[in-house]
Design a protein around this motif. Structure first.
Motif, PDB file in Angstrom:
ATOM      1  N   GLU A  65       3.818   3.056  -6.187  1.00  0.00           N
ATOM      2  CA  GLU A  65       2.407   3.293  -5.877  1.00  0.00           C
ATOM      3  C   GLU A  65       1.824   2.459  -6.496  1.00  0.00           C
ATOM      4  OE1 GLU A  65      -1.276   4.737  -5.216  1.00  0.00           O
ATOM      5  OE2 GLU A  65       0.509   4.719  -3.744  1.00  0.00           O
ATOM      6  N   LYS A  71      -1.153   5.166  -1.748  1.00  0.00           N
ATOM      7  CA  LYS A  71      -2.010   6.619  -1.727  1.00  0.00           C
ATOM      8  C   LYS A  71      -3.243   6.370  -1.982  1.00  0.00           C
ATOM      9  CE  LYS A  71       2.215   9.063  -3.232  1.00  0.00           C
ATOM     10  NZ  LYS A  71       2.669   9.796  -4.640  1.00  0.00           N
ATOM     11  N   LEU A  72      -3.627   5.534  -2.989  1.00  0.00           N
ATOM     12  CA  LEU A  72      -5.008   5.181  -3.385  1.00  0.00           C
ATOM     13  C   LEU A  72      -5.862   4.726  -1.948  1.00  0.00           C
ATOM     14  CD1 LEU A  72      -7.351   4.830  -5.444  1.00  0.00           C
ATOM     15  CD2 LEU A  72      -6.572   2.657  -5.619  1.00  0.00           C
ATOM     16  N   LYS A  74      -5.147   5.236   1.218  1.00  0.00           N
ATOM     17  CA  LYS A  74      -5.263   6.298   2.129  1.00  0.00           C
ATOM     18  C   LYS A  74      -6.417   7.436   2.018  1.00  0.00           C
ATOM     19  CE  LYS A  74      -2.538  10.303   4.167  1.00  0.00           C
ATOM     20  NZ  LYS A  74      -1.010  10.824   4.090  1.00  0.00           N
ATOM     21  N   ARG A  75      -6.256   7.649   0.530  1.00  0.00           N
ATOM     22  CA  ARG A  75      -7.346   8.551  -0.184  1.00  0.00           C
ATOM     23  C   ARG A  75      -8.945   7.820   0.088  1.00  0.00           C
ATOM     24  NH1 ARG A  75      -9.667   9.435  -5.751  1.00  0.00           N
ATOM     25  NH2 ARG A  75     -10.465  11.323  -5.475  1.00  0.00           N
ATOM     26  N   LEU A  76      -9.200   6.540  -0.083  1.00  0.00           N
ATOM     27  CA  LEU A  76     -10.343   5.975   0.255  1.00  0.00           C
ATOM     28  C   LEU A  76     -10.609   5.850   1.697  1.00  0.00           C
ATOM     29  CD1 LEU A  76     -12.461   4.294  -1.070  1.00  0.00           C
ATOM     30  CD2 LEU A  76     -11.065   2.201  -0.808  1.00  0.00           C
ATOM     31  N   ARG A  77      -9.517   5.600   2.415  1.00  0.00           N
ATOM     32  CA  ARG A  77      -9.946   5.675   4.098  1.00  0.00           C
ATOM     33  C   ARG A  77     -10.510   7.035   4.337  1.00  0.00           C
ATOM     34  NH1 ARG A  77      -4.895   4.806   6.076  1.00  0.00           N
ATOM     35  NH2 ARG A  77      -5.261   2.944   4.564  1.00  0.00           N
ATOM     36  N   THR A  78      -9.796   8.140   3.865  1.00  0.00           N
ATOM     37  CA  THR A  78     -10.207   9.552   4.154  1.00  0.00           C
ATOM     38  C   THR A  78     -11.708   9.786   3.884  1.00  0.00           C
ATOM     39  OG1 THR A  78      -8.035  10.249   4.197  1.00  0.00           O
ATOM     40  CG2 THR A  78      -9.585  11.825   3.894  1.00  0.00           C
ATOM     41  N   ILE A  79     -11.959   9.281   2.278  1.00  0.00           N
ATOM     42  CA  ILE A  79     -13.320   9.479   1.936  1.00  0.00           C
ATOM     43  C   ILE A  79     -14.408   8.800   2.661  1.00  0.00           C
ATOM     44  CG2 ILE A  79     -14.811   8.929  -0.100  1.00  0.00           C
ATOM     45  CD1 ILE A  79     -12.557   9.551  -1.791  1.00  0.00           C
ATOM     46  N   GLN A  82     -14.956  10.622   6.070  1.00  0.00           N
ATOM     47  CA  GLN A  82     -15.641  11.595   5.883  1.00  0.00           C
ATOM     48  C   GLN A  82     -17.112  11.351   5.859  1.00  0.00           C
ATOM     49  OE1 GLN A  82     -14.811  14.751   6.143  1.00  0.00           O
ATOM     50  NE2 GLN A  82     -16.618  15.834   5.501  1.00  0.00           N
TER      51      GLN A  82
END
Length: 106
Positions: A65, A71-72, A74-79, A82
């Motif tokens: 990671e 994971k970072l 994926k989290r940024l893409r989700t943010i 949104q």
């Protein structure tokens, strides 16, 4: 360990591909993922490849990671998804400096 001594005498490092972060770094500073790699290597030291894969899975995942930042990302893409959804619904308006509409600086 005559082979390793030979490497040192010739000034080559055949094993450098094994440990990316432990290699000498510019300005003698430890690399960002050095601590994770070190934990992984220390965990698997002396266990053997099959047993180390099973017992040191968490350390290996932390190291990967740190190296790949999956994971970072994926989290940024989700943010961002949104945020775009909220903009479409009219619940959020980004500030002018995020839209490129700010006044020019002197």
């Amino acid at each position: 360990m005559p082979f390793l001594g030979l490497q040192k005498q010739l000034g080559i490092d055949v094993d450098s591909w094994l440990l990316r972060q432990s290699m000498p770094q510019p300005h003698s500073q430890a690399s960002a993922c050095h601590a994770f790699e070190r934990e992984w290597v220390e965990c698997g030291h002396g266990l053997g490849q099959t047993r180390a894969r099973r017992e040191c899975q968490l350390e290996y995942e932390d190291f990967m990671e740190c190296m790949k930042r999956t994971k970072l990302a994926k989290r940024l893409r989700t943010i961002l998804e949104q945020r775009d959804k909220m903009i479409k619904e009219g619940k959020y308006t980004p500030p002018d400096y995020h839209m490129g509409k700010e006044e020019p600086r002197p």
